[in-house]
Design a protein around this motif. Sequence first.
Motif, PDB file in Angstrom:
ATOM      1  N   ASP A   1       0.820  -1.212   0.000  1.00  0.00           N
ATOM      2  CA  ASP A   1       0.000   0.000   0.000  1.00  0.00           C
ATOM      3  C   ASP A   1       0.856   1.265   0.000  1.00  0.00           C
ATOM      4  O   ASP A   1       0.582   2.204  -0.747  1.00  0.00           O
ATOM      5  CB  ASP A   1      -0.967   0.006   1.186  1.00  0.00           C
ATOM      6  N   GLU A   2       1.904   1.279   0.813  1.00  0.00           N
ATOM      7  CA  GLU A   2       2.790   2.442   0.852  1.00  0.00           C
ATOM      8  C   GLU A   2       3.507   2.616  -0.486  1.00  0.00           C
ATOM      9  O   GLU A   2       3.607   3.734  -1.011  1.00  0.00           O
ATOM     10  CB  GLU A   2       3.807   2.294   1.972  1.00  0.00           C
TER      11      GLU A   2
ATOM     12  N   ASN B   1       9.844   8.173  -5.177  1.00  0.00           N
ATOM     13  CA  ASN B   1       8.483   7.828  -5.546  1.00  0.00           C
ATOM     14  C   ASN B   1       8.420   6.941  -6.786  1.00  0.00           C
ATOM     15  O   ASN B   1       7.350   6.683  -7.311  1.00  0.00           O
ATOM     16  CB  ASN B   1       7.650   9.090  -5.753  1.00  0.00           C
TER      17      ASN B   1
ATOM     18  N   GLN C   1       1.066   3.969  -3.127  1.00  0.00           N
ATOM     19  CA  GLN C   1       0.762   5.387  -2.945  1.00  0.00           C
ATOM     20  C   GLN C   1       1.928   6.259  -3.420  1.00  0.00           C
ATOM     21  O   GLN C   1       1.724   7.300  -4.043  1.00  0.00           O
ATOM     22  CB  GLN C   1       0.406   5.692  -1.489  1.00  0.00           C
TER      23      GLN C   1
END
Length: 70
Positions: free
Chosen positions: A23-24, A67, A27
């Motif tokens: 999930d991290e 990211n 995102q």
Amino acid sequence: MSDLKKYLTNRKAIDKDFDDGYDEGYQAFKFGVLLKEARKNAGLTQDELALKCILKKALFLALKTTNNAS
């Protein structure tokens, strides 16, 4: 449920390491993609965006790399 959702549900159930970071990681990836898309839609280079955000390019690139977006 889509095939992708079925796969993710099954993979998370059998792979704790995958589940812990999924999930991290997703995102972070999504943020990078949205940032790149917004920058391009605004007609800005990375340098121009960095200046508008009062960031040095090195910091901007570090954020982008963190990211996982190109």
